[in-house]
Write a protein that holds these residues in place. Structure first.
Motif, PDB file in Angstrom:
ATOM      1  N   ARG A   1       0.839  -1.207   0.000  1.00  0.00           N
ATOM      2  CA  ARG A   1       0.000   0.000   0.000  1.00  0.00           C
ATOM      3  C   ARG A   1       0.873   1.256   0.000  1.00  0.00           C
ATOM      4  NH1 ARG A   1      -5.200  -1.270   1.972  1.00  0.00           N
ATOM      5  NH2 ARG A   1      -5.627  -3.433   1.399  1.00  0.00           N
ATOM      6  N   LEU A   2       1.996   1.222   0.711  1.00  0.00           N
ATOM      7  CA  LEU A   2       2.886   2.383   0.714  1.00  0.00           C
ATOM      8  C   LEU A   2       3.479   2.614  -0.667  1.00  0.00           C
ATOM      9  CD1 LEU A   2       4.830   1.954   4.093  1.00  0.00           C
ATOM     10  CD2 LEU A   2       2.861   3.413   3.610  1.00  0.00           C
TER      11      LEU A   2
ATOM     12  N   GLU B   1       5.091   9.912   7.847  1.00  0.00           N
ATOM     13  CA  GLU B   1       4.687  10.588   9.072  1.00  0.00           C
ATOM     14  C   GLU B   1       3.378  10.034   9.597  1.00  0.00           C
ATOM     15  OE1 GLU B   1       4.894  13.117  12.269  1.00  0.00           O
ATOM     16  OE2 GLU B   1       6.413  12.885  10.696  1.00  0.00           O
ATOM     17  N   PHE B   2       2.431   9.774   8.673  1.00  0.00           N
ATOM     18  CA  PHE B   2       1.090   9.345   9.068  1.00  0.00           C
ATOM     19  C   PHE B   2       0.473   8.542   7.935  1.00  0.00           C
ATOM     20  CE2 PHE B   2      -3.500  10.023   9.555  1.00  0.00           C
ATOM     21  CZ  PHE B   2      -3.680   9.693  10.891  1.00  0.00           C
ATOM     22  N   ALA B   3      -0.124   7.404   8.270  1.00  0.00           N
ATOM     23  CA  ALA B   3      -0.825   6.577   7.282  1.00  0.00           C
ATOM     24  C   ALA B   3      -2.098   6.041   7.922  1.00  0.00           C
ATOM     25  CB  ALA B   3       0.058   5.426   6.796  1.00  0.00           C
ATOM     26  N   VAL B   4      -3.201   6.126   7.204  1.00  0.00           N
ATOM     27  CA  VAL B   4      -4.483   5.692   7.740  1.00  0.00           C
ATOM     28  C   VAL B   4      -5.209   4.846   6.710  1.00  0.00           C
ATOM     29  CG1 VAL B   4      -5.607   7.820   6.955  1.00  0.00           C
ATOM     30  CG2 VAL B   4      -6.660   6.473   8.776  1.00  0.00           C
ATOM     31  N   MET B   5      -5.844   3.766   7.187  1.00  0.00           N
ATOM     32  CA  MET B   5      -6.677   2.933   6.324  1.00  0.00           C
ATOM     33  C   MET B   5      -8.113   3.422   6.427  1.00  0.00           C
ATOM     34  SD  MET B   5      -7.346  -1.196   6.318  1.00  0.00           S
ATOM     35  CE  MET B   5      -5.965  -1.577   5.247  1.00  0.00           C
ATOM     36  N   GLU B   6      -8.683   3.824   5.305  1.00  0.00           N
ATOM     37  CA  GLU B   6     -10.045   4.334   5.259  1.00  0.00           C
ATOM     38  C   GLU B   6     -11.044   3.179   5.333  1.00  0.00           C
ATOM     39  OE1 GLU B   6     -10.297   7.368   5.599  1.00  0.00           O
ATOM     40  OE2 GLU B   6      -8.432   8.211   4.831  1.00  0.00           O
TER      41      GLU B   6
ATOM     42  N   VAL C   1      -5.544   3.152   1.607  1.00  0.00           N
ATOM     43  CA  VAL C   1      -4.580   3.653   2.576  1.00  0.00           C
ATOM     44  C   VAL C   1      -4.045   4.986   2.068  1.00  0.00           C
ATOM     45  CG1 VAL C   1      -2.355   3.279   3.690  1.00  0.00           C
ATOM     46  CG2 VAL C   1      -3.928   1.364   3.390  1.00  0.00           C
ATOM     47  N   ASN C   2      -4.241   6.043   2.849  1.00  0.00           N
ATOM     48  CA  ASN C   2      -3.731   7.367   2.518  1.00  0.00           C
ATOM     49  C   ASN C   2      -2.492   7.646   3.361  1.00  0.00           C
ATOM     50  OD1 ASN C   2      -5.718   8.106   0.581  1.00  0.00           O
ATOM     51  ND2 ASN C   2      -7.168   8.452   2.252  1.00  0.00           N
ATOM     52  N   VAL C   3      -1.485   8.220   2.712  1.00  0.00           N
ATOM     53  CA  VAL C   3      -0.170   8.368   3.330  1.00  0.00           C
ATOM     54  C   VAL C   3       0.252   9.828   3.307  1.00  0.00           C
ATOM     55  CG1 VAL C   3       2.266   7.731   3.183  1.00  0.00           C
ATOM     56  CG2 VAL C   3       0.497   6.033   2.659  1.00  0.00           C
TER      57      VAL C   3
END
Length: 285
Positions: free
Chosen positions: A121-122, A134-139, A144-146
């Motif tokens: 995903r990255l 710095e920050f990664a979130v799974m919606e 996955v937004n990074v």
């Protein structure tokens, strides 16, 4: 009525109904559907299939089933718009996978995401090292937004303190060899201007597959014949070159004249023009 004709009629009717129902769920791609919405689409498809293939089932029953499976989810969507708590229950919340550069292993296990999945995903976000994040979130949709660390983010004109010209939506003024008047009017242009620009390019409108006008009023075209080349717009570079030539001429006149008042006038106007050139250069490049 023969069964095959009845199947055609049922299919046509239910296809139209299904099309109208799909409009009610908004403009979402398949990848943006939640688990509940994905399950809903499968059930609706099954109802339509059973109602089409089995003539023994009255088509009215199919309509009733579709109405139930549409009205209840539609009501749930409406409530979700009003209540965040209800929205969190039905659609879920984002899960932080990386925070302050640290991988949250417990959250990975919770979402059943392996290390390989996380790295994949990255990479899809053009990040190849977890330490750069710095920050990664799974919606809730699974995306996955990074957010990369500051030092790894792309350089922008704002960071460099450089001014750039504001841009607006390009207007498509020619499509399939035909002029589109409404986009042309939205760009504050007229057909005469478009014809003049095409004449400059030595191109006939019938030969243009697509023509667009950018926020600076420059026309770019793509022709049906891919073997033909069209000159790129030169208005802005020509304008900048003309201004620089005028500024250089003023400096030359100031050096050549012997009259003190005229020399001061040329020098003063040369400096003013140079200031103007410095201000508009970012908009003409």
């Amino acid at each position: 009525m023969p069964e095959w004709i009845e199947i055609i009629v049922r299919s046509t009717i239910l296809l139209l109904v299904l099309f109208m129902l799909s409009k009610g769920f908004g403009k979402k791609k398949l990848s943006q559907l939640t688990v509940f919405q994905f399950m809903l689409m499968i059930v609706i498809g099954g109802i339509v299939a059973m109602s089409v293939i089995n003539p023994n089932i009255p088509i009215a029953y199919g309509f009733i089933a579709l109405a139930v499976w549409f009205i209840i989810p539609f009501a749930a969507e409406f409530i979700a718009l009003k209540s965040k708590r209800f929205r969190d229950v039905t659609k879920g919340k984002g899960t932080v996978l990386i925070q302050n550069g640290k991988i949250m292993e417990d959250n990975l296990k919770k979402e059943r995401v392996t290390t390989d999945d996380l790295l994949s995903r990255l990479r899809s976000n053009n990040v190849f090292t977890a330490a750069d994040v710095e920050f990664a979130v799974m919606e809730p949709t699974g995306d996955v937004n990074v957010l990369p660390k500051k030092e790894n983010q792309p350089v922008t004109p704002k960071m460099l303190g450089t001014k750039v010209s504001p841009s607006k939506e390009p207007q498509t003024v020619i499509m399939d060899g035909k002029m589109l008047l409404e986009p042309l009017a939205n760009a504050s242009l007229n057909p005469n201007w478009l014809e003049t620009e095409l004449e400059k390019m030595n191109v006939s409108i019938e030969n243009v597959f697509l023509g667009q006008v950018d926020s600076d009023g420059q026309l770019t075209v793509d022709l049906f014949d891919d073997q033909l080349s069209v000159p790129t717009p030169t208005e802005k570079p020509l304008l900048l070159a003309t201004l620089k030539k005028c500024q250089a001429d003023l400096e030359m006149f100031a050096l050549e004249t012997e009259n003190k008042e005229t020399k001061v006038l040329y020098q003063k106007n040369s400096e003013r023009l140079q200031q103007a050139i410095n201000k508009i250069t970012p908009y003409l490049n």
